[in-house]
Design a protein around this motif. Structure first.
Motif, PDB file in Angstrom:
ATOM      1  N   ILE A  86       0.862  -1.179   0.000  1.00 33.87           N
ATOM      2  CA  ILE A  86       0.000   0.000   0.000  1.00 33.87           C
ATOM      3  C   ILE A  86       0.903   1.234   0.000  1.00 33.87           C
ATOM      4  N   VAL A  87       0.780   2.055  -1.053  1.00 30.58           N
ATOM      5  CA  VAL A  87       1.590   3.276  -1.178  1.00 30.58           C
ATOM      6  C   VAL A  87       0.772   4.450  -0.651  1.00 30.58           C
ATOM      7  N   GLU A  88       1.375   5.195   0.275  1.00 34.18           N
ATOM      8  CA  GLU A  88       0.711   6.362   0.854  1.00 34.18           C
ATOM      9  C   GLU A  88       1.528   7.615   0.559  1.00 34.18           C
ATOM     10  N   ARG A  89       0.808   8.729   0.357  1.00 34.80           N
ATOM     11  CA  ARG A  89       1.470  10.001  -0.012  1.00 34.80           C
ATOM     12  C   ARG A  89       0.941  11.146   0.829  1.00 34.80           C
ATOM     13  N   LYS A  90       1.815  12.119   1.036  1.00 27.50           N
ATOM     14  CA  LYS A  90       1.447  13.304   1.790  1.00 27.50           C
ATOM     15  C   LYS A  90       2.302  14.469   1.318  1.00 27.50           C
ATOM     16  N   THR A  91       1.713  15.667   1.216  1.00 29.59           N
ATOM     17  CA  THR A  91       2.475  16.872   0.887  1.00 29.59           C
ATOM     18  C   THR A  91       2.690  17.696   2.147  1.00 29.59           C
ATOM     19  N   LEU A  92       3.455  18.741   2.030  1.00 27.62           N
ATOM     20  CA  LEU A  92       3.704  19.591   3.194  1.00 27.62           C
ATOM     21  C   LEU A  92       2.436  20.299   3.649  1.00 27.62           C
ATOM     22  N   GLU A  93       1.477  20.440   2.761  1.00 29.26           N
ATOM     23  CA  GLU A  93       0.231  21.115   3.113  1.00 29.26           C
ATOM     24  C   GLU A  93      -0.809  20.165   3.710  1.00 29.26           C
ATOM     25  N   ASP A  94      -0.619  18.853   3.534  1.00 29.35           N
ATOM     26  CA  ASP A  94      -1.623  17.887   4.001  1.00 29.35           C
ATOM     27  C   ASP A  94      -1.433  17.543   5.474  1.00 29.35           C
ATOM     28  N   ASP A  95      -2.550  17.230   6.134  1.00 30.42           N
ATOM     29  CA  ASP A  95      -2.507  16.800   7.535  1.00 30.42           C
ATOM     30  C   ASP A  95      -2.507  15.275   7.664  1.00 30.42           C
ATOM     31  N   LYS A  96      -3.111  14.598   6.706  1.00 29.14           N
ATOM     32  CA  LYS A  96      -3.238  13.147   6.773  1.00 29.14           C
ATOM     33  C   LYS A  96      -2.595  12.494   5.558  1.00 29.14           C
ATOM     34  N   TRP A  97      -2.243  11.222   5.759  1.00 27.96           N
ATOM     35  CA  TRP A  97      -1.693  10.441   4.663  1.00 27.96           C
ATOM     36  C   TRP A  97      -2.825   9.960   3.749  1.00 27.96           C
ATOM     37  N   GLU A  98      -2.552   9.974   2.474  1.00 26.04           N
ATOM     38  CA  GLU A  98      -3.522   9.533   1.471  1.00 26.04           C
ATOM     39  C   GLU A  98      -3.080   8.186   0.895  1.00 26.04           C
ATOM     40  N   GLU A  99      -4.018   7.215   0.865  1.00 21.42           N
ATOM     41  CA  GLU A  99      -3.710   5.938   0.220  1.00 21.42           C
ATOM     42  C   GLU A  99      -3.747   6.157  -1.289  1.00 21.42           C
ATOM     43  N   LEU A 100      -2.598   5.999  -1.902  1.00 21.62           N
ATOM     44  CA  LEU A 100      -2.453   6.378  -3.307  1.00 21.62           C
ATOM     45  C   LEU A 100      -2.654   5.218  -4.264  1.00 21.62           C
ATOM     46  N   SER A 101      -2.081   4.066  -3.920  1.00 19.68           N
ATOM     47  CA  SER A 101      -2.171   2.920  -4.829  1.00 19.68           C
ATOM     48  C   SER A 101      -1.866   1.639  -4.068  1.00 19.68           C
ATOM     49  N   VAL A 102      -2.375   0.519  -4.613  1.00 14.85           N
ATOM     50  CA  VAL A 102      -2.067  -0.803  -4.061  1.00 14.85           C
ATOM     51  C   VAL A 102      -1.337  -1.590  -5.146  1.00 14.85           C
ATOM     52  N   ILE A 103      -0.106  -1.998  -4.837  1.00 14.27           N
ATOM     53  CA  ILE A 103       0.723  -2.736  -5.786  1.00 14.27           C
ATOM     54  C   ILE A 103       0.628  -4.217  -5.459  1.00 14.27           C
ATOM     55  N   GLU A 104       0.018  -4.980  -6.340  1.00 15.85           N
ATOM     56  CA  GLU A 104      -0.166  -6.411  -6.101  1.00 15.85           C
ATOM     57  C   GLU A 104       1.120  -7.185  -6.388  1.00 15.85           C
ATOM     58  N   GLY A 105       1.374  -8.227  -5.548  1.00 22.80           N
ATOM     59  CA  GLY A 105       2.531  -9.105  -5.751  1.00 22.80           C
ATOM     60  C   GLY A 105       3.697  -8.734  -4.866  1.00 22.80           C
ATOM     61  N   ARG A 106       4.175  -9.727  -4.121  1.00 17.77           N
ATOM     62  CA  ARG A 106       5.257  -9.470  -3.170  1.00 17.77           C
ATOM     63  C   ARG A 106       6.546  -9.022  -3.851  1.00 17.77           C
ATOM     64  N   LEU A 107       6.792  -9.487  -5.061  1.00 21.03           N
ATOM     65  CA  LEU A 107       8.050  -9.166  -5.739  1.00 21.03           C
ATOM     66  C   LEU A 107       7.988  -7.882  -6.560  1.00 21.03           C
ATOM     67  N   ASN A 108       6.821  -7.284  -6.689  1.00 22.58           N
ATOM     68  CA  ASN A 108       6.727  -5.987  -7.374  1.00 22.58           C
ATOM     69  C   ASN A 108       7.141  -4.900  -6.390  1.00 22.58           C
ATOM     70  N   ALA A 109       8.190  -4.181  -6.741  1.00 23.66           N
ATOM     71  CA  ALA A 109       8.802  -3.297  -5.745  1.00 23.66           C
ATOM     72  C   ALA A 109       9.112  -1.910  -6.298  1.00 23.66           C
ATOM     73  N   GLU A 110       8.196  -1.336  -7.079  1.00 23.09           N
ATOM     74  CA  GLU A 110       8.377   0.044  -7.524  1.00 23.09           C
ATOM     75  C   GLU A 110       7.024   0.681  -7.824  1.00 23.09           C
ATOM     76  N   PHE A 111       7.011   2.020  -7.737  1.00 28.26           N
ATOM     77  CA  PHE A 111       5.796   2.775  -8.042  1.00 28.26           C
ATOM     78  C   PHE A 111       6.204   4.121  -8.619  1.00 28.26           C
ATOM     79  N   ILE A 112       5.529   4.552  -9.709  1.00 23.08           N
ATOM     80  CA  ILE A 112       5.795   5.850 -10.337  1.00 23.08           C
ATOM     81  C   ILE A 112       4.535   6.698 -10.210  1.00 23.08           C
TER      82      ILE A 112
END
Length: 375
Positions: A86-112
């Motif tokens: 589960i990839v989470e993102r936050k900017t300097l202006e945000d108060d909470k973390w946003e769930e951005l994307s779910v990468i399926e597969g244990r061996l998949n190890a990158e996100f753009i």
């Protein structure tokens, strides 16, 4: 500290699954059995400690300075139960973390991450999710700063004194990843700007082809990633060389069988003059003559016939052959031919008819004077 119970129906049941637990917490259980009329003593207490929270990935890294995007990579989790990340993102202006994307597969190890703002700070972290829906603690936080736009173009200059051409010059870009320049053009300051050129050099010639025509221009710098510098507030006006001022007619007189024109040199750019002469030949045909390369401000026209109306306009011409607007139009009428001269001309023409055809034609053309009341 807390106590609760659950009833397992059926005397043949031998298992109980407790889902209401917290990670890394100690729980104590005991059992009792019931009949319709009695209750047994409690069993021996069994102590069980729940597993600690699943840890996220052990290593995470970000790749910064990318154009409007960010890349996050991590080491695949060693736990075989891991189903996805589960990839989470936050900017300097945000108060909470946003769930951005779910990468399926244990061996998949990158996100753009795409469509980001220019020169903006983003923070990322990873959680892992197991097949039995256990979510790990968050990973270490990594920071990404997206690539800034190229520096705006400086020192833009546009000419205002070239014939039918507007030339643009600007300072050369010092950006290391510079690719090329874009040139935009519009007829109005706040109008719609059209991309007219993509250049590698810091100069451009716009072949306008008209005199005294102005346009507005904007120039931007583009880097190797296609990012374009800001240019909407960097507008400059260019103008082609205007026409010289028209000469001013001072005098137009008929002297005998000649017409004499005099005018003033209004514009210092003018190097020579051109006269447009119009007159009628016969009843319907209008003849137009153009007399060029007059170097003085005076012209005498001796090629006139009696009882004819002549029209004259004077143009100034500069060193680039740019012609001014015309002066006012002068209208003069030549004198009528006296009757005795007309009769003499007729007699001469009759004598010439007997001569060879070729020469008589020439002489008749030079001698006979057309007149309205020819008898």
């Amino acid at each position: 500290k807390e106590e609760y119970y659950y009833t397992v129906e059926g005397r043949f049941s031998t298992h109980y699954l407790d889902k209401n637990i917290k990670p890394n917490t100690q729980y104590m259980y005991y059992f009792k059995t019931f009949s319709e009329k009695a209750e047994s003593p409690q069993s021996k207490i069994t102590t069980i400690t729940s597993l600690p929270v699943l840890q996220s990935v052990s290593w995470i890294h970000s790749i910064a300075d990318m154009p409007r995007s960010a890349k996050i990579i991590w080491r695949p989790h060693t736990n075989q139960k891991v189903k996805s990340y589960i990839v989470e993102r936050k900017t300097l202006e945000d108060d909470k973390w946003e769930e951005l994307s779910v990468i399926e597969g244990r061996l998949n190890a990158e996100f753009i991450d795409l469509e980001l703002k220019d020169k903006h700070v983003y923070k990322y972290r990873i959680r892992v999710l197991t097949y039995d829906n256990i979510v790990s603690t968050p990973s270490e936080i990594v920071k990404v700063v997206t690539k800034a736009l190229p520096n705006s173009v400086t020192g833009i200059m546009a000419t205002k004194d070239l014939p039918k051409v507007i030339k643009l010059d600007w300072d050369k870009s010092k950006d290391k990843d510079f690719s090329r320049y874009f040139v935009y053009k519009s007829e109005d300051l706040d109008g719609s700007y059209e991309l007219i050129a993509k250049l590698y050099n810091n100069t451009f010639k716009d072949e306008v082809g008209e005199d005294g025509k102005y346009f507005f221009y904007r120039v931007s710098s583009v880097d190797e990633d296609g990012l374009e510098s800001k240019h909407k507030k960097l507008t400059i006006q260019g103008v082609t060389l205007s026409k010289p001022n028209a000469p001013a007619i001072l005098e137009a007189i008929l002297i005998g069988n000649k017409i004499e024109l005099t005018w003033s040199r209004v514009d210092s750019r003018v190097k020579s003059y051109t006269i447009i002469k119009k007159y009628k030949k016969g009843w319907f045909d209008t003849i137009t003559e153009e007399i060029e390369a007059i170097s003085t401000t005076k012209f005498t026209d001796s090629n006139i016939v009696p009882n004819a109306t002549y029209f004259y306009q004077v143009y100034g011409v500069d060193e680039h052959s740019i012609k001014s607007d015309p002066s006012i139009e002068i209208r003069l009428k030549s004198k009528e031919v006296p009757v005795d001269e007309l009769q003499s001309a007729v007699q001469n023409s009759e004598e010439l008819i007997s001569t060879p055809v070729e020469s008589s034609k020439v002489q008749i053309q030079e001698t006979i004077i057309p007149t309205q009341d020819f008898n």
